[in-house]
Design a protein around this motif. Structure first.
Motif, PDB file in Angstrom:
ATOM      1  N   ARG A 181      -6.220   8.818 -12.783  1.00 43.68           N
ATOM      2  CA  ARG A 181      -5.713   8.729 -11.455  1.00 43.68           C
ATOM      3  C   ARG A 181      -4.103   8.731 -11.339  1.00 43.68           C
ATOM      4  NH1 ARG A 181      -4.929   3.052  -8.086  1.00 43.68           N
ATOM      5  NH2 ARG A 181      -4.527   3.920  -5.735  1.00 43.68           N
ATOM      6  N   PRO A 182      -3.477   9.486 -10.431  1.00 41.06           N
ATOM      7  CA  PRO A 182      -1.963   9.254 -10.185  1.00 41.06           C
ATOM      8  C   PRO A 182      -1.721   8.314  -9.549  1.00 41.06           C
ATOM      9  CG  PRO A 182      -2.793  11.602  -9.362  1.00 41.06           C
ATOM     10  CD  PRO A 182      -4.029  10.592  -9.818  1.00 41.06           C
ATOM     11  N   PRO A 183      -0.532   7.556 -10.002  1.00 38.57           N
ATOM     12  CA  PRO A 183      -0.303   6.159  -9.215  1.00 38.57           C
ATOM     13  C   PRO A 183      -0.133   6.489  -7.886  1.00 38.57           C
ATOM     14  CG  PRO A 183       1.347   6.835 -11.029  1.00 38.57           C
ATOM     15  CD  PRO A 183       0.442   8.155 -10.779  1.00 38.57           C
ATOM     16  N   GLY A 184      -0.682   5.407  -7.148  1.00 35.61           N
ATOM     17  CA  GLY A 184      -0.600   5.452  -5.544  1.00 35.61           C
ATOM     18  C   GLY A 184      -1.394   6.427  -4.866  1.00 35.61           C
ATOM     19  N   ASN A 185      -2.056   7.329  -6.006  1.00 40.82           N
ATOM     20  CA  ASN A 185      -3.019   8.351  -5.210  1.00 40.82           C
ATOM     21  C   ASN A 185      -2.053   9.583  -4.922  1.00 40.82           C
ATOM     22  OD1 ASN A 185      -5.295   7.009  -5.698  1.00 40.82           O
ATOM     23  ND2 ASN A 185      -5.814   6.826  -3.362  1.00 40.82           N
ATOM     24  N   ARG A 186      -0.935   9.607  -5.488  1.00 39.84           N
ATOM     25  CA  ARG A 186      -0.051  10.745  -5.031  1.00 39.84           C
ATOM     26  C   ARG A 186      -0.487  11.886  -5.597  1.00 39.84           C
ATOM     27  NH1 ARG A 186       2.026  12.483  -9.539  1.00 39.84           N
ATOM     28  NH2 ARG A 186       2.621  11.408 -11.461  1.00 39.84           N
ATOM     29  N   LEU A 218       0.981  -1.221  -0.045  1.00 39.23           N
ATOM     30  CA  LEU A 218       0.048   0.016   0.087  1.00 39.23           C
ATOM     31  C   LEU A 218       0.966   1.236   0.156  1.00 39.23           C
ATOM     32  CD1 LEU A 218      -2.940  -1.037   2.403  1.00 39.23           C
ATOM     33  CD2 LEU A 218      -3.082  -0.595   0.078  1.00 39.23           C
ATOM     34  N   GLU A 219       2.012   1.102   0.643  1.00 40.31           N
ATOM     35  CA  GLU A 219       2.783   2.320   0.807  1.00 40.31           C
ATOM     36  C   GLU A 219       3.536   2.572  -0.481  1.00 40.31           C
ATOM     37  OE1 GLU A 219       3.568   4.725   3.111  1.00 40.31           O
ATOM     38  OE2 GLU A 219       1.856   3.805   4.490  1.00 40.31           O
ATOM     39  N   GLY A 233      -9.402   8.340  -7.476  1.00 42.77           N
ATOM     40  CA  GLY A 233      -8.706   7.567  -6.482  1.00 42.77           C
ATOM     41  C   GLY A 233      -8.934   6.312  -7.206  1.00 42.77           C
ATOM     42  N   ARG A 234      -8.729   5.197  -6.300  1.00 35.90           N
ATOM     43  CA  ARG A 234      -8.578   3.706  -6.840  1.00 35.90           C
ATOM     44  C   ARG A 234      -9.948   3.315  -7.336  1.00 35.90           C
ATOM     45  NH1 ARG A 234     -10.213  -0.890  -4.324  1.00 35.90           N
ATOM     46  NH2 ARG A 234      -9.069  -2.798  -5.101  1.00 35.90           N
TER      47      ARG A 234
END
Length: 275
Positions: free
Chosen positions: A168-173, A17-18, A127-128
């Motif tokens: 969506r930006p990768p990893g919600n960045r 997740l991180e 988001g995801r």
């Protein structure tokens, strides 16, 4: 966890997740080395290679450079300007390759709701859940947004919802300033085509981007701005993003005050247009 101990499943999931890995692409894991061809290639790649010199007369392979941010922004402006309808704008975004976020997202998240709505809500980025479904605000924050607009007698059939960033930006960045500027002409054209009576910016990033302010959301929320489309001035109000309200529920009272102000302005606009 000591260096010699194996990580637990929970620790591995937390690590993923991180790192931004938050969804599976298939039901079962794939061992790509089990394929004889791929496995042989991988084993061969792992072996040390003899050093070879390249004759000076042989030119190095040419690598195509990615378009400069300024060129991508200019391309976005020119493309957005040519869209006569929302459908055409969506088609342009589907074909637009100037933003790198498109290559990492699952799908384009264009909009949801009624294109003829008198009120338009704009957030920052999908988001995801939004990336999976292709619709904005469908996760936990989307459910809260639904309750917020229901509190003033509206629903998704009477509002229009979009984001500044449609991928969506990768990893919600957080989107980079360059990514935001590349996508900005498209959301500006989207607002112009919807032509609502009221524009609501959700959260600090969309507020600063669309309303040209550097102040934080605590200072801008509840304040009315004039949003210029080039053909019309739209009344715009900044309020908290639903995701922020989920983390800080004590601010829901302020958000309710903003919603009441929105409802009052919509009523006044309706009275003015009917008189």
């Amino acid at each position: 966890m000591t260096p010699d101990s194996a990580p637990t499943v929970q620790q591995l999931l937390a690590f993923y997740l991180e790192a931004g890995v938050d969804c599976a692409l298939t039901e079962e894991p794939v061992n790509r080395l089990s394929d004889p061809d791929i496995g042989a290639a991988a084993r061969e790649a792992a072996l040390p290679k003899p050093v070879r010199t390249i004759p000076a007369v042989i030119a190095a392979p040419r690598v195509e450079a990615a378009p400069a941010p300024e060129a991508a922004i200019l391309s976005a402006r020119e493309a957005a300007r040519t869209a006569p309808t929302l459908e055409a704008l969506r088609a342009l975004l589907e074909q637009f390759d100037g933003c790198a976020l498109k290559s990492t997202a699952t799908r384009l998240v264009f909009a949801d709701g009624n294109p003829q709505a008198r009120i338009m809500f704009v957030g920052e980025a999908p988001g995801r859940e939004e990336d999976i479904e292709g619709l904005p605000f469908v996760g936990r924050s989307g459910k809260l947004l639904d309750r917020m607009i229901a509190a003033i007698g509206l629903d998704r059939t009477s509002v229009y919802i979009a984001n500044v960033i449609p991928w969506r930006p990768p990893g919600n960045r957080t989107p980079t300033p360059q990514e935001t500027q590349i996508c900005l002409p498209f959301i500006q054209r989207q607002i112009e085509l919807v032509n609502p009576d009221v524009l609501v910016t959700l959260g600090n990033p969309s507020t600063q981007t669309l309303l040209s302010t550097r102040e934080g959301i605590m200072k801008t929320r509840g304040r009315w701005f004039d949003y210029e489309t080039g053909t019309r001035v739209i009344r715009a109000l900044a309020t908290f993003h639903p995701a922020y309200l989920l983390r800080s529920p004590s601010y829901k009272r302020m958000a309710w005050q903003d919603l009441r102000s929105i409802a009052k302005t919509l009523e006044q606009a309706q009275t003015t247009s009917s008189s």
